[in-house]
Design an enzyme around this catalytic site. Structure first.
Site, short mmCIF file in Angstrom:
data_model
loop_
_atom_site.label_atom_id
_atom_site.label_comp_id
_atom_site.label_asym_id
_atom_site.label_seq_id
_atom_site.Cartn_x
_atom_site.Cartn_y
_atom_site.Cartn_z
N ARG A 7 10.26 6.77 4.77
CA ARG A 7 9.81 6.12 6.19
C ARG A 7 8.36 6.35 6.34
O ARG A 7 7.73 7.32 5.84
CB ARG A 7 10.53 6.97 7.04
CG ARG A 7 11.98 6.51 7.84
CD ARG A 7 11.58 5.00 8.55
NE ARG A 7 10.31 5.23 9.39
CZ ARG A 7 10.57 5.66 10.86
NH1 ARG A 7 11.45 5.96 11.06
NH2 ARG A 7 9.38 5.50 11.44
N ARG A 63 1.99 -8.88 2.26
CA ARG A 63 1.98 -10.08 1.22
C ARG A 63 0.54 -9.97 0.74
O ARG A 63 0.38 -10.38 -0.66
CB ARG A 63 2.22 -11.30 2.15
CG ARG A 63 3.43 -11.40 2.69
CD ARG A 63 4.43 -12.41 1.79
NE ARG A 63 5.86 -12.34 2.10
CZ ARG A 63 6.83 -11.53 2.00
NH1 ARG A 63 6.66 -10.84 0.77
NH2 ARG A 63 8.03 -11.78 2.37
N CYS A 74 10.26 -8.28 9.79
CA CYS A 74 9.64 -7.56 10.87
C CYS A 74 10.67 -7.68 12.04
O CYS A 74 11.11 -8.88 12.67
CB CYS A 74 8.42 -8.18 11.28
SG CYS A 74 7.15 -8.05 10.02
N GLU A 77 10.85 -2.80 17.63
CA GLU A 77 11.37 -1.54 17.72
C GLU A 77 12.10 -1.32 19.13
O GLU A 77 11.65 -1.66 20.20
CB GLU A 77 10.27 -0.35 17.82
CG GLU A 77 10.62 1.18 17.93
CD GLU A 77 11.43 1.51 16.64
OE1 GLU A 77 11.43 0.98 15.50
OE2 GLU A 77 12.34 2.36 16.77
N ARG A 89 6.32 0.89 12.48
CA ARG A 89 7.25 1.81 11.70
C ARG A 89 7.48 1.18 10.28
O ARG A 89 7.49 -0.24 10.49
CB ARG A 89 8.27 2.21 12.33
CG ARG A 89 8.04 3.21 13.59
CD ARG A 89 9.32 3.23 14.38
NE ARG A 89 9.30 4.46 15.52
CZ ARG A 89 8.73 4.36 16.68
NH1 ARG A 89 8.33 3.23 17.07
NH2 ARG A 89 8.80 5.28 17.36
N TYR A 106 3.20 9.80 8.06
CA TYR A 106 3.11 9.48 9.48
C TYR A 106 1.46 9.61 9.85
O TYR A 106 1.02 10.75 9.70
CB TYR A 106 3.77 10.41 10.42
CG TYR A 106 5.27 9.99 10.28
CD1 TYR A 106 5.94 9.18 11.35
CD2 TYR A 106 6.15 10.76 9.27
CE1 TYR A 106 7.24 8.89 11.14
CE2 TYR A 106 7.51 10.21 9.05
CZ TYR A 106 8.04 9.32 10.02
OH TYR A 106 9.25 9.05 9.87
N ARG A 114 7.17 12.96 13.95
CA ARG A 114 7.73 13.73 13.02
C ARG A 114 6.73 14.85 12.81
O ARG A 114 6.20 15.21 11.65
CB ARG A 114 8.15 12.97 11.61
CG ARG A 114 9.23 12.02 11.95
CD ARG A 114 10.55 12.46 12.37
NE ARG A 114 10.90 13.57 11.60
CZ ARG A 114 11.93 13.72 10.78
NH1 ARG A 114 12.32 12.57 10.31
NH2 ARG A 114 12.13 14.65 10.14
#
Ligand code: DC
Length: 336
Positions: A7, A63, A74, A77, A89, A106, A114
């Site tokens: 992530r 790309r 895509c 969120e 994210r 992050y 986080r």
């Protein structure tokens, strides 16, 4: 072959194409670099963007990096009230030949998503009674990280000096005790335990006599050097909120967020007096005020790492603010 996922997240400063592509590229490159990946290892990538981002698909950045045959998608969120705005994210699926531990990335303001992974450090300084410990404890809880009350370490040293019948104001009385003094802290989500030479002194150090002794031993550079070293070692290992007098200026000069909390001496004395009364310790307001003024002078006028606002610290006057208001302000600062 092992399958795994990693992530990451990053924020953009505004919703424009160049910024979105630049930041997405930065995030992807760091994920690849940190985890020693090559493009063949990537199975697919899911990007999400908060609803305030719509100038371009973040996948375009992938790309442009040559990920032409990797499946990308895509999505928006889910919007949660008060959540971090302008955030991209990434969830990257990978296949690996070995068992390596993948590291999340992050960046920018997304470190607050986080803090446990990104070793976030928050420095809260200010004079006695400004509300530092309450605010620091609650903020740490809210962020899911640990809280270190550095004042407790100076208090433990003050206790040791008094127990040995020495004068905490005299360096020649205090310095010889340092090599034989072991001050350590045990931190967990519930709070902090302070150990002096292996003995739990957490409750014992909360008296007015120890407050004054702590302030006195804190003026001695040798004491500070010993305790600051322990504090820095803790911050290296875990994400933390640390409160004290010199955290933003000296202990953690690169802290992610620096706060200087203050309140008028009268208000701080009123809070301390109320706290003492609630504990059943009879005190008179004027002498509490005098002690606060004396401690301010002691902490601010010492030559080594005195109490002062770091240039890049945010000043918050808590005189007319509730704890909740201050916490909300801090969470806002972390998210913006
Ligand atoms: O935050 P507190 O009241 O527990 O701190 C007790 C004393 O310890 C304070 O008057 C000054 C000293 N101290 C310090 O010099 N540096 C720190 N980082 C924390 C506390």
């Amino acid at each position: 072959m092992k399958f795994n996922a990693v992530r990451g997240a990053i924020t953009v400063s505004e919703n424009n194409k160049e910024e979105i592509l630049l930041k997405t590229r930065k995030l992807l490159l760091q994920l690849i670099e940190k985890n020693g990946l090559d493009l063949q290892a990537i199975i697919s990538i899911i990007f999400t963007a908060t609803r305030d981002i719509d100038a371009v698909y973040p996948a375009v950045a992938a790309r442009e990096l040559g990920m032409t045959s990797i499946p990308l998608i895509c999505c928006q969120e889910m919007h949660v009230k008060g959540s971090l705005p302008l955030c991209i994210r990434v969830l990257m699926h990978v296949q690996l030949e070995d068992d390596r531990q993948l590291q999340s990335v992050y960046l920018e303001k997304a470190v607050t998503l986080r803090p446990d992974l990104m070793n976030l450090t928050i420095a809260i300084d200010g004079p006695a009674g400004a509300g530092k410990s309450t605010v620091a404890r609650l903020l740490a809880k809210r962020m899911g990280i640990l809280y270190l009350d550095t004042g407790a370490m100076y208090r433990a040293m003050g206790l040791k000096v008094l127990e040995r019948g020495r004068d905490p104001r005299k360096p020649e009385d205090v310095i010889p005790l340092l090599p034989d003094t072991d001050i350590s802290v045990q931190l967990d989500e519930e709070g902090q335990k302070v150990l002096l030479d292996g003995r739990d002194v957490t409750d014992e150090i909360r008296t007015r006599r120890i407050s004054n002794a702590a302030s006195d031993v804190g003026t001695i550079p040798e004491v500070r050097q010993k305790l600051v070293e322990i504090q820095r070692q803790i911050a290296k290992k875990v994400p933390i909120v640390m409160d004290g007098r010199d955290i933003g200026t000296y202990v953690l000069p690169n802290a992610d967020l620096k706060i200087f909390l203050t309140a008028s001496p009268e208000e701080r004395a009123r809070r301390r007096w109320k706290e003492l009364m609630e504990k059943g310790i009879k005190s008179d307001y004027d002498s509490v005020l005098q002690e606060i003024i004396q401690r301010d002078a002691n902490d601010s006028n010492r030559s080594f790492a005195p109490l002062q606002k770091a240039e890049d610290a945010v000043l918050i006057d808590t005189t007319n603010k509730s704890i909740d208001q201050v916490i909300e302000e801090l969470v806002c600062l972390l998210n913006n």
